[in-house]
Motif scaffolding. Structure first.
Motif, PDB file in Angstrom:
ATOM      1  N   LYS A 178       0.986  -1.276  -0.044  1.00 49.65           N
ATOM      2  CA  LYS A 178       0.001   0.186   0.036  1.00 49.65           C
ATOM      3  C   LYS A 178       0.932   1.206  -0.043  1.00 49.65           C
ATOM      4  O   LYS A 178       0.661   2.201  -0.747  1.00 49.65           O
TER       5      LYS A 178
ATOM      6  N   PHE B 137       2.303   1.505  -3.507  1.00 45.97           N
ATOM      7  CA  PHE B 137       1.170   2.135  -4.238  1.00 45.97           C
ATOM      8  C   PHE B 137       0.935   3.506  -4.020  1.00 45.97           C
ATOM      9  O   PHE B 137       0.812   4.445  -5.124  1.00 45.97           O
ATOM     10  N   ASN B 138       1.010   4.274  -2.744  1.00 48.87           N
ATOM     11  CA  ASN B 138       0.619   5.456  -2.648  1.00 48.87           C
ATOM     12  C   ASN B 138       1.962   6.143  -3.156  1.00 48.87           C
ATOM     13  O   ASN B 138       1.580   7.321  -3.711  1.00 48.87           O
TER      14      ASN B 138
ATOM     15  N   CYS C 191       1.549   5.863  -7.551  1.00 44.00           N
ATOM     16  CA  CYS C 191       0.202   6.544  -7.880  1.00 44.00           C
ATOM     17  C   CYS C 191       0.123   7.815  -7.333  1.00 44.00           C
ATOM     18  O   CYS C 191      -0.909   8.349  -7.912  1.00 44.00           O
ATOM     19  N   GLY C 192       0.757   8.244  -6.291  1.00 45.52           N
ATOM     20  CA  GLY C 192       0.540   9.785  -5.968  1.00 45.52           C
ATOM     21  C   GLY C 192       1.095  10.736  -6.855  1.00 45.52           C
ATOM     22  O   GLY C 192       1.134  11.798  -6.398  1.00 45.52           O
TER      23      GLY C 192
ATOM     24  N   SER D 277     -10.117 -13.320   1.169  1.00 44.69           N
ATOM     25  CA  SER D 277     -10.856 -12.331   2.213  1.00 44.69           C
ATOM     26  C   SER D 277     -10.599 -10.992   1.825  1.00 44.69           C
ATOM     27  O   SER D 277     -11.311 -10.071   2.840  1.00 44.69           O
TER      28      SER D 277
ATOM     29  N   THR E 194     -12.324  -7.644  -2.146  1.00 46.11           N
ATOM     30  CA  THR E 194     -12.649  -6.440  -2.551  1.00 46.11           C
ATOM     31  C   THR E 194     -11.634  -5.354  -2.802  1.00 46.11           C
ATOM     32  O   THR E 194     -11.313  -4.667  -3.802  1.00 46.11           O
ATOM     33  N   GLU E 195     -10.690  -5.323  -1.590  1.00 42.97           N
ATOM     34  CA  GLU E 195      -9.423  -4.850  -1.575  1.00 42.97           C
ATOM     35  C   GLU E 195      -8.740  -4.827  -3.143  1.00 42.97           C
ATOM     36  O   GLU E 195      -8.006  -3.971  -3.639  1.00 42.97           O
TER      37      GLU E 195
ATOM     38  N   LYS F  32      -9.632  -6.151  -5.826  1.00 48.44           N
ATOM     39  CA  LYS F  32     -10.476  -5.572  -6.946  1.00 48.44           C
ATOM     40  C   LYS F  32     -10.198  -4.051  -7.126  1.00 48.44           C
ATOM     41  O   LYS F  32      -9.777  -3.567  -8.216  1.00 48.44           O
ATOM     42  N   VAL F  33     -10.377  -3.166  -6.053  1.00 51.69           N
ATOM     43  CA  VAL F  33     -10.349  -1.867  -5.929  1.00 51.69           C
ATOM     44  C   VAL F  33      -9.050  -1.236  -6.412  1.00 51.69           C
ATOM     45  O   VAL F  33      -8.828  -0.623  -7.165  1.00 51.69           O
ATOM     46  N   PHE F  34      -7.867  -1.930  -5.616  1.00 52.11           N
ATOM     47  CA  PHE F  34      -6.623  -1.449  -6.067  1.00 52.11           C
ATOM     48  C   PHE F  34      -5.994  -2.010  -7.309  1.00 52.11           C
ATOM     49  O   PHE F  34      -5.205  -1.317  -7.860  1.00 52.11           O
TER      50      PHE F  34
ATOM     51  N   GLN G  29      -7.871  -2.066  -9.905  1.00 50.74           N
ATOM     52  CA  GLN G  29      -8.598  -1.039 -10.663  1.00 50.74           C
ATOM     53  C   GLN G  29      -7.727   0.429 -10.654  1.00 50.74           C
ATOM     54  O   GLN G  29      -7.328   0.890 -11.562  1.00 50.74           O
ATOM     55  N   ARG G  30      -7.376   0.780  -9.484  1.00 48.03           N
ATOM     56  CA  ARG G  30      -6.662   2.062  -9.338  1.00 48.03           C
ATOM     57  C   ARG G  30      -5.205   1.913  -9.945  1.00 48.03           C
ATOM     58  O   ARG G  30      -4.852   2.739 -10.613  1.00 48.03           O
TER      59      ARG G  30
ATOM     60  N   MET H 285      -5.336   2.283 -13.746  1.00 48.42           N
ATOM     61  CA  MET H 285      -5.585   3.766 -14.169  1.00 48.42           C
ATOM     62  C   MET H 285      -4.338   4.510 -13.866  1.00 48.42           C
ATOM     63  O   MET H 285      -3.864   5.278 -15.005  1.00 48.42           O
TER      64      MET H 285
ATOM     65  N   ASP I 287      -1.581   3.068 -16.669  1.00 51.19           N
ATOM     66  CA  ASP I 287      -1.893   3.424 -17.976  1.00 51.19           C
ATOM     67  C   ASP I 287      -1.656   4.669 -18.281  1.00 51.19           C
ATOM     68  O   ASP I 287      -1.261   5.204 -19.357  1.00 51.19           O
TER      69      ASP I 287
END
Lengths: 261, 97, 261
Positions: free
Chosen positions: B26, B29-30, B33-34, B67, B70-71, B73-75, B77-78, B81, B84
């Motif tokens: 994370k 990622f921050n 992607c920040g 478990s 969702t996390e 899936k969301v990340f 996707q992020r 983006m 790309d």
């Protein structure tokens, strides 16, 4: 024999033409409070719930497009995110804010009977939901626009009626301010049609960069991609937003602004 | 912090991975992607480096167990983006040269 | 034999077209009449009779169908009393405050009304009522030029300045630069017995602007890409959206097919 065939054909043609008469192009436009409405029913009905009605007008008055569509990760096409109750309860998607702290909690595993009205704040398709915000009261003194929500959202921000939030603690990444790219012209193919002046500034203030590039606008070199109104009307390029949430394409001269001399 | 983590991953491989790895990807990622808003100011090499870091992040996010579906899936996707967009910015740079 | 029938095809299609429209080839007074009864009967009031002739002499098509937002298909807009009272649709002008030609425009719909005011309801809710109208067709159209089929020649009325339709509604319309009308063009007729159509953009854009027709009625702007058939037009597609309903009838062939072969 040929004759019978011909007349059968003719009959078919008549029927086909009559049925064509039933399909029109001149449909009712959404009312101001309906514009930008999204119905979410990937799982609702399967779970015995009424589909969700999401109104863009309230959320766009409070948050930037980028915050929800980049940071929280809502897809740009209705129905493609596939939001589940469990996602919301874990603090994703709607649950990023609707967590009982920032805003009322979205979805729960136990629904106390006396509180089921909570569900119907979102799960409200076909019902007259008791909403906390009434469109007319909420937008009463917003600058008026002609189409869409009947609100000039750009002016609404300029005059301080709205101040969309662009950062959500725990979800968004702390960023430097954005360096705005230059505006540019798009020359219309039709003679006499004013050119478009595309304002990067107006678009990035609510969208940032990666919401549009490269997913919606891939063209890197200016002039490399030919945009056609037909494709835009089909929901491509500008049409991704400007026919669903942002002011609609009916307002030709809001984009085609530069009068050709 | 990194040293501690390194030690942990040596001593307690299983624990180290779950306890620290989640924060680790994370943070990465921050950091990566920040910076999209500055992308057009970066050099070709800087952009290539950022894209490589995105590509390296992807399998790490993919590895999240069910478990954290969702996390994941969301990340993913992020991350997509963000990656790309760097690729888009790189394309713009290369075109300008 | 088959070939002979084929030469008869246009005639047959014409007959069908007449069959489709025969029931409603109206007298000049009823031409363009729309009955609105989505909610009236249920609410216990007579359906609304809307006459285009009065409104089109005062306003451009664009003003009502684009800015105010009436759909182009009768019954499609789903107007209700509540919306009118909010200032939407009829209520955009009929608010009891706005004026036209020095006269206050009566308000459309009310929550409560005295017995005397019932007369006001009947000005619109006038289905099967006689003598409830304040403005009668005969008196109003006396000064207007008459064209084919004893219908009003609206084009001429506009040219001569007998009517000056308003194109701007305060608070609703947006003022943009006037665009130069696109060029006229001809549409080749497929039948050797019919002249080509000369389409005048200028005449159409005068009262319709751009977005009323494009892309809703005419999606493509490239000449020759779409084939129009009289069959579809008679059934209310393309030109038939307006012509034969409000604009001059399709039976006046030569008003459009005017390019000598």
């Amino acid at each position: 024999m040929k004759k019978t065939l011909f007349f059968t054909g003719l009959l078919l043609l008549l029927f086909a033409s009559l049925s064509l008469a039933l399909t029109g192009v001149k449909k009712r436009r959404p009312l101001p409070y309906e514009y930008g409405r999204v119905e979410l029913n990937n799982f609702s009905e399967k779970a015995g719930q009424i589909p969700v009605v999401f109104d863009h007008w309230l959320h766009r008055a409070k948050f930037t497009c980028r915050l929800c569509h980049v940071d929280i990760g809502f897809a740009m096409k209705a129905g493609t995110t596939g939001i589940k109750a469990a996602d919301n309860m874990q603090g994703y998607y709607c649950g990023s804010c609707h967590n009982d702290k920032t805003a009322f909690a979205a979805c729960t595993t136990t629904i106390p009977r006396q509180n089921s009205s909570k569900c119907s704040r979102c799960h409200s398709l076909g019902r007259t939901a008791v909403k906390q915000y009434d469109f007319r009261t909420f937008t009463q003194d917003f600058p008026k626009g002609r189409f869409g929500n009947g609100i000039d959202w750009e002016q609404a921000e300029a005059t301080g009626k709205i101040a969309p939030i662009d950062f959500l603690a725990g979800v968004s990444i702390q960023r430097d301010a954005l360096v705005v790219q230059k505006d540019f012209d798009l020359i219309a193919k039709v003679k006499g049609m004013p050119e478009i002046i595309f304002s990067h500034k107006k678009h990035t203030v609510w969208n940032g960069c990666e919401l549009c590039h490269p997913e919606i606008f891939l063209g890197v070199k200016k002039g490399a991609t030919q945009y056609s109104m037909t494709e835009i009307y089909d929901g491509k390029y500008c049409g991704v937003c400007h026919s669903t949430v942002a002011f609609p394409l009916l307002d030709c001269q809001r984009c085609h602004t530069k009068q050709v001399q | 912090m990194l040293v501690l983590q390194f030690v942990c991953s040596l001593v307690l491989p299983g624990l180290g991975n779950t306890a620290f790895a989640s924060d680790d990807w994370k943070n990465e990622f921050n950091t990566v992607c920040g910076q999209t808003q500055n992308a057009l100011a970066f050099s070709v090499d800087e952009l290539k480096d950022l894209i490589a870091r995105c590509d390296e992040l992807k399998p790490r996010i993919k590895k999240l167990d069910d478990s954290q579906a969702t996390e994941r899936k969301v990340f993913l996707q992020r991350l997509k983006m963000c990656r790309d967009f760097y690729a888009f910015a790189l394309g713009t740079k290369v075109d300008q040269q | 034999m088959v070939r002979k029938v084929f030469t008869l095809l246009p005639l047959l299609l014409c007959l069908q077209a007449m069959f489709v429209t025969a029931g409603n080839f109206p007298d000049p007074q009823s031409f363009g009449l729309v009955i609105l009864k989505n909610y009236s009967p249920r609410a216990g009031v007579a359906p609304v009779i809307f006459d285009h002739w009065l409104h089109r002499s005062l306003f451009t098509c664009r003003l009502c169908h684009l800015d105010v937002g009436f759909a182009m298909e009768a019954g499609e807009t789903k107007i209700n009393a509540a919306l009118n009272m909010q200032g939407v649709y009829c209520g955009a002008c009929h608010d009891g405050k706005k004026t036209i030609g020095g006269k206050t425009i009566f308000a459309a719909c009310a929550e409560q009304f005295s017995e005397e005011e019932v007369k006001r309801c009947a000005r619109c809710h006038s289905w099967k009522k006689q003598g409830v109208r304040e403005i009668t067709f005969d008196a109003f159209t006396k000064k207007l030029p008459v064209g084919l089929g004893k219908n009003i020649d609206w084009e001429k009325a506009g040219e001569e300045g007998v009517i000056k339709p308003l194109d701007f509604l305060e608070g609703i319309s947006v003022q943009y630069d006037t665009l130069q009308a696109q060029q006229d063009f001809s549409i080749a007729s497929e039948a050797d017995w019919a002249s080509d159509v000369i389409f005048s953009h200028k005449k159409h854009a005068l009262w319709n602007g751009c977005a009323l027709c494009h892309p809703g009625i005419y999606a493509s702007t490239k000449a020759g890409t779409v084939k129009y058939s009289m069959l579809q037009i008679f059934e209310g597609e393309s030109c038939g959206v307006c012509h034969d309903k409000v604009a001059f009838s399709l039976f006046f062939c030569q008003k459009c097919h005017r390019n000598p072969v």
